[in-house]
Design an enzyme around this catalytic site. Structure first.
Site, PDB file in Angstrom:
ATOM      1  N   CYS A 118       0.819  -1.213   0.000  1.00  0.00           N
ATOM      2  CA  CYS A 118       0.000   0.000   0.000  1.00  0.00           C
ATOM      3  C   CYS A 118       0.853   1.264   0.000  1.00  0.00           C
ATOM      4  O   CYS A 118       1.668   1.460   0.906  1.00  0.00           O
ATOM      5  CB  CYS A 118      -0.918  -0.004   1.230  1.00  0.00           C
ATOM      6  SG  CYS A 118      -1.843   1.533   1.429  1.00  0.00           S
ATOM      7  N   TRP A 159      -7.379  -6.124   4.712  1.00  0.00           N
ATOM      8  CA  TRP A 159      -6.038  -6.625   4.988  1.00  0.00           C
ATOM      9  C   TRP A 159      -6.015  -7.768   6.001  1.00  0.00           C
ATOM     10  O   TRP A 159      -6.692  -7.725   7.022  1.00  0.00           O
ATOM     11  CB  TRP A 159      -5.166  -5.475   5.476  1.00  0.00           C
ATOM     12  CG  TRP A 159      -5.118  -4.356   4.489  1.00  0.00           C
ATOM     13  CD1 TRP A 159      -5.858  -3.208   4.519  1.00  0.00           C
ATOM     14  CD2 TRP A 159      -4.315  -4.291   3.307  1.00  0.00           C
ATOM     15  NE1 TRP A 159      -5.563  -2.433   3.427  1.00  0.00           N
ATOM     16  CE2 TRP A 159      -4.612  -3.066   2.667  1.00  0.00           C
ATOM     17  CE3 TRP A 159      -3.371  -5.145   2.737  1.00  0.00           C
ATOM     18  CZ2 TRP A 159      -4.004  -2.675   1.478  1.00  0.00           C
ATOM     19  CZ3 TRP A 159      -2.763  -4.755   1.551  1.00  0.00           C
ATOM     20  CH2 TRP A 159      -3.082  -3.533   0.938  1.00  0.00           C
ATOM     21  N   THR A 219      -8.634   0.390   6.202  1.00  0.00           N
ATOM     22  CA  THR A 219      -7.465   0.856   5.480  1.00  0.00           C
ATOM     23  C   THR A 219      -6.199   0.759   6.321  1.00  0.00           C
ATOM     24  O   THR A 219      -6.237   0.749   7.544  1.00  0.00           O
ATOM     25  CB  THR A 219      -7.652   2.324   5.047  1.00  0.00           C
ATOM     26  OG1 THR A 219      -7.799   3.151   6.212  1.00  0.00           O
ATOM     27  CG2 THR A 219      -8.877   2.476   4.154  1.00  0.00           C
ATOM     28  N   VAL A 220      -5.070   0.669   5.615  1.00  0.00           N
ATOM     29  CA  VAL A 220      -3.758   0.893   6.199  1.00  0.00           C
ATOM     30  C   VAL A 220      -3.221   2.183   5.575  1.00  0.00           C
ATOM     31  O   VAL A 220      -3.580   2.519   4.448  1.00  0.00           O
ATOM     32  CB  VAL A 220      -2.795  -0.289   5.923  1.00  0.00           C
ATOM     33  CG1 VAL A 220      -3.189  -1.508   6.706  1.00  0.00           C
ATOM     34  CG2 VAL A 220      -2.688  -0.609   4.436  1.00  0.00           C
ATOM     35  N   TYR A 271      -4.904   6.332  -9.389  1.00  0.00           N
ATOM     36  CA  TYR A 271      -6.128   5.579  -9.094  1.00  0.00           C
ATOM     37  C   TYR A 271      -7.308   6.108  -9.905  1.00  0.00           C
ATOM     38  O   TYR A 271      -8.185   5.337 -10.315  1.00  0.00           O
ATOM     39  CB  TYR A 271      -6.441   5.649  -7.603  1.00  0.00           C
ATOM     40  CG  TYR A 271      -5.541   4.795  -6.755  1.00  0.00           C
ATOM     41  CD1 TYR A 271      -5.913   3.504  -6.380  1.00  0.00           C
ATOM     42  CD2 TYR A 271      -4.308   5.259  -6.308  1.00  0.00           C
ATOM     43  CE1 TYR A 271      -5.088   2.710  -5.596  1.00  0.00           C
ATOM     44  CE2 TYR A 271      -3.475   4.481  -5.528  1.00  0.00           C
ATOM     45  CZ  TYR A 271      -3.864   3.208  -5.176  1.00  0.00           C
ATOM     46  OH  TYR A 271      -3.041   2.421  -4.409  1.00  0.00           O
TER      47      TYR A 271
END
Length: 359
Positions: A67, A100, A134-135, A198
């Site tokens: 990521c 994740w 999210t990370v 993205y």
């Protein structure tokens, strides 16, 4: 690599169904701050968030090599020498819609928290958490609850709030005289470059894709010109602005050119950006935190909307990234005189799939 026959509950969905890709940018905006005593409980703020005390070994930075948003926090942590105060958990590169998974660890559980999925830490604190998992995320180890996933503020707080635990001689990555410009650059990079790739890759229409493509290359051309006149993005040394750009640049040729259709040319064909990337890659904290295999596995496997076969490319050959760069022509150095650099990567934090040129 993960597969869809074991503990799989449906593919992740990212692409826009019909037009422009719009990222959800609302995060858990709690912060970890230095002006609260260690051991204290989170303190509510007027903004309806919480402040948590900076404290050694209370928290764990949850990241993933794949990521780019997490990568910037991993670099910052290493450059500042926070390894002994803030441990690092690393999720694997592939996952289903639940996000994740710590499937690189023994028994597929993070060794410090026992979490199998990062999602558990979010639900431990917010049972009905409605947003993406999210990370980067910072988790309180004892409660196994997420504290914050506000990726824009985490590197800044590492610099400003965690000073007590910095390595002696650690760099100032957010110098006061350049903060306004760094913040401006960070906002622009996010909009046009970091998220710009993205917007190309997850566009749901030809029109939206071409608009995003044009904006991205206008920004990259500006950076190519700027870096033909300056060694770094802001000021005379590496700052957070450079750390924010690096994860996108280092992923560009292996992933974004093909997978996200950012295909005008490779970064390796842009002399200033390429030599700038080569210099950063050569420094502790940058190249030694980059896992090209996990990066490619994540994008090509997890984004089945874009790559339904899940075939992961073997190339490109990234070995030229360790060839000599030309950035010395500007004079100066990446860090100010007297700055100390990180030592060897801590045991257990080594890149799991180093390329031959990284060994």
């Amino acid at each position: 690599m993960a597969n869809t026959t074991k503990d799989w509950d449906g593919d992740a969905k990212n692409a826009s169904p019909d037009g422009e890709f719009v990222r959800d940018t609302s995060y858990i905006e709690d912060r970890i701050v230095a002006d609260l005593p260690a051991g204290s409980e989170p303190k509510p703020t007027q903004e309806q968030t919480f402040h948590w005390p900076v404290e050694k070994n209370r928290y764990r930075l949850m990241a993933a090599r794949a990521c780019p948003w997490a990568h910037r926090t991993v670099i910052t942590r290493r450059l500042l020498g926070l390894e002994d105060a803030l441990s690092l958990g690393l999720a694997g590169p592939t996952h289903d819609w639940r996000s994740w998974v710590f499937d690189l660890d023994p028994d597929e559980k993070d060794p410090a928290t026992g979490l199998h999925r990062l999602r558990e830490a979010y639900l431990n604190r917010f049972p009905d958490y409605p947003k993406g998992i999210t990370v980067p995320a910072i988790v309180e180890i004892s409660s196994r609850k997420v504290v914050t996933n506000d990726f824009p503020s985490i590197p800044i707080d590492f610099q400003l709030q965690w000073r007590e635990f910095h390595r002696a001689g650690a760099p100032d990555l957010y110098p006061e005289q350049h903060r306004e410009r760094i913040d401006e650059m960070a906002a622009w990079l996010f909009k046009e470059v970091n998220n710009g790739v993205y917007r190309c890759g997850f566009a749901g229409s030809q029109e939206a894709y071409e608009s995003a493509y044009d904006r991205l290359w206008e920004a990259l051309d500006w950076l190519e010109d700027h870096l033909g006149k300056h060694r770094f993005l802001v000021g005379d040394h590496i700052t957070l602005a450079d750390i924010y750009l690096y994860p996108t640049l280092v992923r560009f040729d292996p992933v974004y050119v093909g997978h996200f259709k950012c295909s005008r040319n490779r970064i390796a064909q842009m002399p200033n950006l390429w030599n700038y990337l080569k210099e950063l890659f050569s420094l502790p904290g940058f190249g030694d935190t980059t896992d090209f295999q996990e990066i490619k596995e994540h994008y090509y496997f997890t984004h089945s909307e874009i790559n339904p076969t899940r075939v992961v490319p073997v190339g490109p050959d990234m070995s030229p990234i360790v060839e000599p760069h030309d950035r010395d022509r500007f004079g100066g150095a990446p860090f100010a005189e007297g700055t100390t650099l990180p030592g060897p990567v801590p045991a257990g934090e080594e890149v799991k799939h180093p390329e031959p040129f990284q060994k």
